[in-house]
Design a protein around this motif. Structure first.
Motif, mmCIF file in Angstrom:
data_model
loop_
_atom_site.group_PDB
_atom_site.id
_atom_site.type_symbol
_atom_site.label_atom_id
_atom_site.label_comp_id
_atom_site.label_asym_id
_atom_site.label_seq_id
_atom_site.Cartn_x
_atom_site.Cartn_y
_atom_site.Cartn_z
ATOM 1 N N TYR A 274 0.847 -1.189 0.000
ATOM 2 C CA TYR A 274 0.000 0.000 0.000
ATOM 3 C C TYR A 274 0.881 1.237 0.000
ATOM 4 O O TYR A 274 0.641 2.195 -0.724
ATOM 5 N N ILE A 277 2.446 1.749 -3.521
ATOM 6 C CA ILE A 277 1.625 2.343 -4.575
ATOM 7 C C ILE A 277 1.344 3.812 -4.277
ATOM 8 O O ILE A 277 1.305 4.655 -5.166
ATOM 9 N N ILE A 424 18.663 -3.240 -4.692
ATOM 10 C CA ILE A 424 18.438 -4.668 -4.475
ATOM 11 C C ILE A 424 19.502 -5.502 -5.185
ATOM 12 O O ILE A 424 19.961 -6.518 -4.674
ATOM 13 N N MET A 484 19.518 -11.647 -10.194
ATOM 14 C CA MET A 484 18.645 -11.935 -9.063
ATOM 15 C C MET A 484 18.477 -13.440 -8.855
ATOM 16 O O MET A 484 18.404 -13.912 -7.723
ATOM 17 N N TYR B 35 -1.234 -11.434 -6.333
ATOM 18 C CA TYR B 35 -0.880 -10.905 -5.020
ATOM 19 C C TYR B 35 -1.490 -11.767 -3.927
ATOM 20 O O TYR B 35 -0.868 -12.028 -2.905
ATOM 21 N N GLN B 39 1.738 -12.696 -2.500
ATOM 22 C CA GLN B 39 2.083 -11.384 -1.943
ATOM 23 C C GLN B 39 3.149 -10.691 -2.792
ATOM 24 O O GLN B 39 4.103 -10.113 -2.282
ATOM 25 N N ILE B 41 3.858 -8.087 -6.109
ATOM 26 C CA ILE B 41 3.347 -7.178 -7.130
ATOM 27 C C ILE B 41 3.915 -7.655 -8.452
ATOM 28 O O ILE B 41 5.111 -7.547 -8.700
ATOM 29 N N PHE B 43 4.811 -6.981 -11.560
ATOM 30 C CA PHE B 43 4.983 -5.861 -12.475
ATOM 31 C C PHE B 43 4.932 -6.295 -13.933
ATOM 32 O O PHE B 43 4.700 -5.485 -14.819
ATOM 33 N N LYS B 105 11.295 -10.488 -0.088
ATOM 34 C CA LYS B 105 10.128 -10.137 -0.894
ATOM 35 C C LYS B 105 10.436 -9.243 -2.085
ATOM 36 O O LYS B 105 9.778 -9.328 -3.115
ATOM 37 N N LEU B 106 11.453 -8.381 -1.930
ATOM 38 C CA LEU B 106 11.693 -7.416 -3.003
ATOM 39 C C LEU B 106 12.427 -8.024 -4.180
ATOM 40 O O LEU B 106 12.471 -7.441 -5.249
ATOM 41 N N LEU B 109 10.243 -8.891 -6.988
ATOM 42 C CA LEU B 109 9.762 -7.618 -7.554
ATOM 43 C C LEU B 109 10.719 -7.138 -8.639
ATOM 44 O O LEU B 109 10.305 -6.692 -9.710
ATOM 45 N N ILE B 110 12.022 -7.266 -8.360
ATOM 46 C CA ILE B 110 13.009 -6.808 -9.340
ATOM 47 C C ILE B 110 13.019 -7.731 -10.559
ATOM 48 O O ILE B 110 13.089 -7.263 -11.700
ATOM 49 N N ILE B 113 10.247 -6.743 -12.732
ATOM 50 C CA ILE B 113 10.561 -5.574 -13.555
ATOM 51 C C ILE B 113 11.445 -5.989 -14.727
ATOM 52 O O ILE B 113 11.229 -5.567 -15.873
ATOM 53 N N PHE B 258 -3.319 -1.382 -11.242
ATOM 54 C CA PHE B 258 -2.732 -1.748 -9.960
ATOM 55 C C PHE B 258 -3.275 -0.843 -8.861
ATOM 56 O O PHE B 258 -3.596 -1.304 -7.761
ATOM 57 N N ILE B 266 -6.026 -4.962 -1.902
ATOM 58 C CA ILE B 266 -5.337 -5.902 -2.788
ATOM 59 C C ILE B 266 -5.471 -7.314 -2.242
ATOM 60 O O ILE B 266 -5.400 -7.543 -1.038
#
Lengths: 544, 337
Positions: A274, A277, A424, A484, B35, B39, B41, B43, B105-106, B109-110, B113, B258, B266
């Protein structure tokens, strides 16, 4: 306990001393860099010169050279060698090569700008655990703070208000100042009362009213000041005197920090995605405002030309070193951003070990527990937001001075995501990792991929559509995914974080897979205190 | 302007917003389902959506000369887009997210992307080989016309709409119908079938559901398949609605969708639909607010143009989240220490 216990840490042999190798590589790559950027020498070298001039070779040379500094950090070597390589590369060889090829200085400044941004975002995301996707907004605030005042824009704003003064006179200024003072005083009063008395609806309404009054007072004051000074528009046709650079550096930092607090205040109650965004949205809001407030930001055309600082003694020094006059400002910005990155790194390291740094990490790991332990949530998060934002503000100003041109396009969402990728990729929470991440991403985007495209542009058998120059996004994406997948903790993971992550691995996931052995086997690190197998002969209180 | 003319105008703006909102809602479902179980996002979903749009374009292009029924063409396009986008989404999950299931978690996400960048360029190259960049949908005859070509020939639904004063095109009605149908199918799938039950179990607690004999990886793949198929549907609908797409046009609707998913809470399926519809209407209202301004005699509102649409969406999001931090229909998460 005996050494045979599975729980004693495995001792690895210390890495070999590589002083000689380090110095050797430094000398080799430095001379290669200097050579490949000196067109006189290159011309005399014939075929080798042509090879060195190839854009992809050049990109590799620059990357190898920058890798020196990384090696100096990573390898075990004598301190003098490390200092020689680090300082020699950054203070001597790079400016020297940049004298021949200004784009090298430009690239280095860009890398340092991103390194500082990544360090700032690392505080917000890596330490405090607040996912911020609108970070570039603060960068924009810094850039526009300098951009508006150090360009013809400021004169035009003054002229506009001179032509449309409204009913503004000295009385308005007095009224504005009075309103500001009264509302500010009442804000302080209400806040002080609120500490002792029970919070009531009346108090919060009057607080909101006073804030609104403060805003109105400040607007009135600013407007009156501008109108009363409108006659100076002629003298400011090229923006303010660059001697104000340092004042504005402080102002940019402050403005970005204030925007950080303003954005943070309403939204920090939110968590995780949240928050992500919302910050993304507010970042977009700032970009759209920059796009639409034509009077102040020149809209989508952007502001140009933006001046840089001129520091007389530094210019004299640059002249003594043999730099051309149009290179002075780049050299100055190079030195400034080097100093800024150093300063930011120092602040980061100090913060990381301070009370507030530990509070951030506590909040990241478990907000409720941290609150229960007496960490003030909102305040701590706001400090993280403001600190990260202020770094971005300073670097935004350097960016504006370097580019001499800013437009809303430089501050889109993709930039925010790029900085996040740097953090990251390098390793969240690890300062050297974050700097490495910024360097790698910037080198890829500005040198290696364009170099690849340029080098292959004239090869007949590669169709135009799949020319690597056109495929920059693709290659960048592949690299992101590959790194990654291979190193999910980043290139140079933070030690503390690695321990935490593997702790979780061993505790939960392996046991969930039915691999109970994972709980006790493995390298047995400090985080499994309760698992030491007690032998019957062990006495309480440990062995004597 | 008096009320009698203003009212149909407002109704039209809202109806137009709802049409737009259905596209957002279906895209938002793709985000929210992924999600819900991971959990994460996703992208890359905006590119999955564009892939659907590109597939739809290709199907329409190939089928244009054939004398096939227009509805059948649309059906083929939807089906092809669903299959391609769904499988693509499964593939993405397999390659880019599954190896990172236990990473912080991130990290996914990368990679998301990264995948989205890869897909953007891949789509651009594929279409670029045929010398195309902006893909213009060639719709079957009638789809792009007004619902009633002439007032005299109006009958049934068209006549009803005309009497109320609502200005809809046939493609808008088709869009709403397809969206409602896919929502109904999704609802059935998630709430009534064994598969849906298993997906919900995995979303709630992956480890425990594993102990109950549910193969979490298969359920996650199934979720990505469904989410991707929805992305494909919305891609075709988007193409039909707006006429033109290119490899990069997923970004804007992706962000809005989104936002819609977050607005509704969400992870909540009805929330995503509600959020999508709400954002569609709000966007449309902001888009015409300068007309309102001139109607009401406020000249300054003319400055509010289309570029403020996204800002408006985000400001609404901020306001709603300040008062309801988990979104409109999101479950409030009781934290235990």
């Amino acid at each position: 306990m005996t050494a045979a216990s599975p729980l004693t840490p495995r001792r690895t042999a210390p890495p070999p001393d590589r002083t000689g190798l380090l110095v050797l590589i430094f000398l080799l790559t430095s001379s290669l860099l200097l050579l490949s950027h000196n067109s006189d020498v290159l011309g005399g070298l014939g075929g080798v010169g042509a090879f060195l001039r190839n854009p992809i070779v050049e990109a590799i040379v620059v990357s190898l050279f920058l890798a020196n500094v990384l090696f100096a950090y990573l390898w075990r070597a004598a301190p003098w060698a490390k200092a020689l390589v680090g300082l020699g590369s950054l203070l001597l060889v790079l400016p020297w090569a940049g004298q021949e090829d200004t784009s090298l200085l430009d690239l280095s400044i860009q890398i340092m700008i991103f390194a500082a941004l990544a360090l700032g975002l690392n505080i917000v995301v890596g330490l405090a655990g607040l996912l911020d996707l609108g970070y570039v907004a603060f960068f924009a605030v810094g850039a526009y703070t300098w951009g508006i005042f150090a360009s013809p824009r400021f004169g035009e704003i003054l002229r506009y208000y001179g032509e449309n003064p409204g009913a503004t006179n000295a009385g308005t200024l007095a009224l504005g100042l009075f309103l500001t003072a009264v509302t500010a005083a009442s804000l302080v009063y209400i806040r002080r009362r609120g500490r002792t008395a029970r919070p009531s609806r009346f108090a919060s309404w009057s607080f909101a009213l006073a804030s609104f009054g403060l805003l109105a007072g400040l607007t009135l004051t600013a407007r009156a000041l501008i109108v009363l000074n409108a006659f100076r528009a002629q003298g400011l046709a090229n923006g303010i005197d660059p001697a104000f650079f340092w004042l504005f550096l402080a102002l940019s930092v402050m403005a970005a920090a204030i925007v950080g607090v303003l954005i943070g205040l309403p939204v920090l109650r939110l968590k995780g995605d949240y928050l992500a965004i919302i910050t993304l949205g507010l970042g977009e809001v700032i970009r759209v405002l920059a796009n639409n407030l034509d009077l102040y930001s020149a809209g989508s055309q952007g502001i140009t030309p933006i001046r840089s600082a001129s520091v007389p003694w530094f210019d004299a020094l640059a002249a003594r070193l043999g730099f051309a006059e149009d290179q002075y400002y780049l050299l100055f910005l190079y030195a400034l951003s080097l100093a800024m990155v150093g300063l930011i790194l120092l602040v980061n390291v100090r913060l990381d070990r301070s009370r507030i740094g530990r509070a951030w990490i506590a909040i990241r790991d478990d907000e409720v527990a941290a609150q229960a332990m007496g960490v003030p949530l909102v305040q701590t998060k706001l400090i993280a937001f403001a600190t990260g934002a202020s770094f971005a503000g300073a670097m935004g100003m350097i960016f504006a001075a370097k580019q001499t041109f800013i437009s809303p396009e430089s501050f889109n969402l993709f930039q925010s995501i790029g900085v996040l990728a740097m953090v990251i990729l390098g390793g969240m929470g690890s300062f050297p990792g974050v700097i490495l991440g910024a360097t790698v991403v910037t080198l890829l985007n500005l040198r290696i991929l364009p170099g690849l495209g340029e080098a292959t542009a004239n090869i007949a058998w590669i169709p135009q559509q799949v020319n690597p120059g056109q495929l920059q996004r693709f290659v960048f994406g592949v690299i992101l995914v590959t790194i990654m997948l291979l190193r999910p903790e980043g290139l140079l993971p933070s030690r503390r974080r690695t321990l935490e992550l593997h702790h979780e691995d061993n505790q939960e996931d392996d046991s969930a897979r039915g691999n109970a052995g994972a709980l006790t086997a493995g390298s047995g690190h400090v985080y499994s205190p309760g698992l030491a197998p007690l032998k019957e002969e062990d006495r309480a209180g440990g062995a004597k | 302007m008096d009320l009698a003319t203003l009212l149909p105008f407002v109704v039209n703006v809202i109806v137009g917003g709802l049409v737009l909102g259905f596209v957002y809602a279906i895209i938002a479902l793709g985000y929210t389902m992924v999600y819900g179980v991971l959990q994460l996002i996703n992208f890359a979903h905006s590119e999955v959506f564009v892939t659907g749009a590109v597939v739809g374009f290709e199907v329409f292009r190939v089928l244009t000369p054939s004398p096939m029924n227009g509805y059948l063409k649309l059906g083929v396009a939807l089906l092809a887009a669903m299959v391609v986008s769904g499988l693509l989404n499964v593939l993405i999950e397999r390659l880019a997210y599954r190896p990172l299931r236990n990473a912080p978690k991130l990290v996914p996400l990368i990679t998301a992307i990264g995948v989205s960048l890869i897909l953007q360029d891949t789509l651009r190259v594929i279409e670029g080989f045929q010398g195309r960049f902006d893909l213009t949908y060639t719709l079957p005859d009638g789809f792009s016309n007004k619902f009633c070509a002439a007032e005299s020939s109006c009958a049934g639904l068209g006549n009803a709409l005309r009497t109320v004063g609502v200005d809809l095109q046939l493609k808008d009605v088709i869009l709403i119908a397809v969206s409602l149908l896919s929502l109904a199918v999704l609802n059935y799938l998630v709430s009534r079938t064994r598969l849906g039950k298993a997906i919900r179990a995995v979303a709630q607690d992956r480890v425990t559901s594993g102990l109950m004999g549910i193969d979490a990886n298969r359920m996650i793949s199934a979720t990505f398949l469904i989410g991707g198929a929805l992305g494909g549907i919305s891609g075709v609908l988007f193409g039909v609605k707006f006429g033109t797409v290119n490899a990069y046009s997923g970004f804007d609707p992706g962000i809005i969708a989104f936002t819609a998913a977050v607005l509704g809470g969400i992870g909540s399926i009805p929330g995503a639909v509600l959020g999508g519809l709400l954002l569609g209407v709000i966007q449309n209202l902001i888009g015409v607010s300068n007309i309102f301004g001139s109607l009401l005699g406020i000249a300054n509102l003319e400055a509010i143009d289309a570029s403020y649409q996204r800002i408006g969406a985000f400001l609404v999001l901020v306001l709603i989240l300040i008062f309801k931090p988990t979104g409109l229909l999101g479950k409030s998460n009781v934290e235990k220490v």
